[in-house]
Design a protein around this motif. Structure first.
Motif, mmCIF file in Angstrom:
data_model
loop_
_atom_site.group_PDB
_atom_site.id
_atom_site.type_symbol
_atom_site.label_atom_id
_atom_site.label_comp_id
_atom_site.label_asym_id
_atom_site.label_seq_id
_atom_site.Cartn_x
_atom_site.Cartn_y
_atom_site.Cartn_z
ATOM 1 N N ARG A 11 0.821 -1.207 0.000
ATOM 2 C CA ARG A 11 0.000 0.000 0.000
ATOM 3 C C ARG A 11 0.855 1.256 0.000
ATOM 4 O O ARG A 11 0.614 2.191 -0.768
ATOM 5 N N MET A 12 1.869 1.281 0.867
ATOM 6 C CA MET A 12 2.721 2.466 0.930
ATOM 7 C C MET A 12 3.594 2.571 -0.308
ATOM 8 O O MET A 12 3.818 3.666 -0.838
ATOM 9 N N GLY A 13 4.091 1.432 -0.787
ATOM 10 C CA GLY A 13 4.934 1.440 -1.967
ATOM 11 C C GLY A 13 4.226 2.014 -3.179
ATOM 12 O O GLY A 13 4.789 2.815 -3.943
ATOM 13 N N LYS A 14 2.982 1.636 -3.377
ATOM 14 C CA LYS A 14 2.211 2.147 -4.505
ATOM 15 C C LYS A 14 1.994 3.655 -4.384
ATOM 16 O O LYS A 14 2.078 4.391 -5.378
ATOM 17 N N ASN A 15 1.718 4.119 -3.169
ATOM 18 C CA ASN A 15 1.552 5.560 -2.961
ATOM 19 C C ASN A 15 2.851 6.310 -3.236
ATOM 20 O O ASN A 15 2.842 7.406 -3.803
ATOM 21 N N LEU A 16 3.979 5.719 -2.840
ATOM 22 C CA LEU A 16 5.277 6.358 -3.080
ATOM 23 C C LEU A 16 5.564 6.466 -4.574
ATOM 24 O O LEU A 16 6.029 7.510 -5.051
ATOM 25 N N ILE A 17 5.310 5.395 -5.308
ATOM 26 C CA ILE A 17 5.538 5.438 -6.752
ATOM 27 C C ILE A 17 4.666 6.511 -7.395
ATOM 28 O O ILE A 17 5.120 7.290 -8.249
ATOM 29 N N THR A 18 3.414 6.586 -6.969
ATOM 30 C CA THR A 18 2.513 7.604 -7.498
ATOM 31 C C THR A 18 3.006 9.001 -7.163
ATOM 32 O O THR A 18 3.012 9.904 -8.027
ATOM 33 N N ALA A 19 3.446 9.212 -5.925
ATOM 34 C CA ALA A 19 3.927 10.531 -5.506
ATOM 35 C C ALA A 19 5.174 10.930 -6.279
ATOM 36 O O ALA A 19 5.335 12.095 -6.665
ATOM 37 N N ILE A 20 6.073 9.988 -6.515
ATOM 38 C CA ILE A 20 7.285 10.271 -7.295
ATOM 39 C C ILE A 20 6.905 10.618 -8.728
ATOM 40 O O ILE A 20 7.440 11.572 -9.322
ATOM 41 N N HIS A 21 5.983 9.866 -9.281
ATOM 42 C CA HIS A 21 5.540 10.094 -10.654
ATOM 43 C C HIS A 21 4.947 11.493 -10.827
ATOM 44 O O HIS A 21 5.108 12.125 -11.893
ATOM 45 N N GLU A 22 4.281 11.995 -9.786
ATOM 46 C CA GLU A 22 3.612 13.300 -9.872
ATOM 47 C C GLU A 22 4.500 14.468 -9.457
ATOM 48 O O GLU A 22 4.153 15.626 -9.721
ATOM 49 N N ALA A 23 5.645 14.186 -8.820
ATOM 50 C CA ALA A 23 6.488 15.242 -8.255
ATOM 51 C C ALA A 23 7.462 15.816 -9.283
ATOM 52 O O ALA A 23 7.794 15.173 -10.284
ATOM 53 N N GLN A 24 7.910 17.024 -9.016
ATOM 54 C CA GLN A 24 8.938 17.675 -9.820
ATOM 55 C C GLN A 24 10.301 17.438 -9.169
ATOM 56 O O GLN A 24 10.420 17.401 -7.946
ATOM 57 N N GLY A 25 11.335 17.287 -9.985
ATOM 58 C CA GLY A 25 12.693 17.199 -9.465
ATOM 59 C C GLY A 25 13.139 15.825 -9.029
ATOM 60 O O GLY A 25 14.263 15.650 -8.554
ATOM 61 N N VAL A 26 12.275 14.813 -9.161
ATOM 62 C CA VAL A 26 12.636 13.439 -8.834
ATOM 63 C C VAL A 26 12.070 12.514 -9.905
ATOM 64 O O VAL A 26 11.113 12.866 -10.601
#
Length: 266
Positions: A11-26
């Motif tokens: 659950r957390m891993g999927k949220n992290l991947i999504t957050a990285i995908h949506e973020a700038q600079g990473v």
């Protein structure tokens, strides 16, 4: 910054991947699964539900050592320490959101920070870390005249109690009041406990359903009560905070940091 996520199918891993995908600079550099997972080789974006992103999930950090600059770890104490040692050996930064570490495990994490830049916080939420700042201010102003009680609630699957966030809140309040939390903490009450002592800090824990995370700190005296409350309704708030920490680590030297450093709240 190229970021690796461990536990990518959770659950957390999927949220992290999504957050990285949506973020700038990473960008997502690697996604690590459990060895033997049937998802090894699958596209990490499809695992997280954001569509193909061209990063194939692997079974171990050793399989992607050249593909990331910083690891985000929300696993378990024992696995986190293994991952921190790996990152230290290979001079990779690491963001640790794992809770439930004991004193010896925290010491081991500090050892890794001698060679690697580490952000370690019991809660990666920006709101929670602002709340810690507010708690310190409130405790300093209110002083010993106010009783302090900390109430926290999480989902039924959480294994540690009280939560790492609740304990950190207690530490912040105790430090502001010139106390040692180990000496004044009271964890739950039952039976004829007698009247409350002036300097104790009480903890109450709730485990139920799918509660993501709620924390309430009471400052109470005769005639009034002040409550400072934080409620999380989605794990994405923790993921976004962790990604912010990963981005902040760019160019940082080896050492132990926390979210108060990341948010410039010190």
């Amino acid at each position: 910054m190229r970021v690796a996520v461990i536990g990518a199918s959770g659950r957390m891993g999927k949220n992290l991947i999504t957050a990285i995908h949506e973020a700038q600079g990473v960008s997502l550099g690697a996604a690590v699964l459990k060895p033997g997972s049937s998802l090894v080789g699958a596209d990490a974006g499809e695992i997280a539900g954001v569509g193909k992103i061209g990063v194939a999930a692997v079974a171990a950090l050793a399989d992607c050592v050249d593909d990331f600059d910083v690891l985000i770890d929300f696993t378990s104490p024992s696995l986190t320490l293994e991952n921190a040692a790996f990152c230290a050996k290979h001079f990779k930064a690491i963001v640790v959101g794992t809770t439930g570490l004991n004193e010896s495990e925290k010491a081991a994490l500090n050892e890794a920070a001698l060679q690697s830049a580490v952000v370690f916080a019991p809660n990666m939420s920006v709101g929670v870390n602002l709340t810690l700042k507010l708690l310190a201010t409130a405790a300093q102003i209110l002083g010993d005249d106010y009783d302090v009680e900390i109430v926290e609630a999480h989902h039924r699957h959480k294994v540690d109690s009280p939560s790492g966030t609740a304990l950190r809140m207690g530490e912040v309040v105790a430090e502001a009041l010139g106390r040692n939390l180990k000496d004044c903490a009271v964890y739950g009450r039952e039976g004829l406990t007698g009247a409350r002592t002036q300097k104790e800090i009480g903890f109450e824990t709730i485990r139920a359903g799918d509660v993501v995370g709620e924390h309430s700190v009471w400052f109470a005296t005769e005639g009034e009560r002040i409550e400072i409350v934080h409620k999380a309704s989605s794990r994405m708030t923790f993921a976004k905070g962790a990604v912010r920490a990963a981005r902040w680590l760019e160019g940082k030297s080896a050492g132990m940091y926390d979210m108060q450093d990341v948010l410039d709240l010190k």
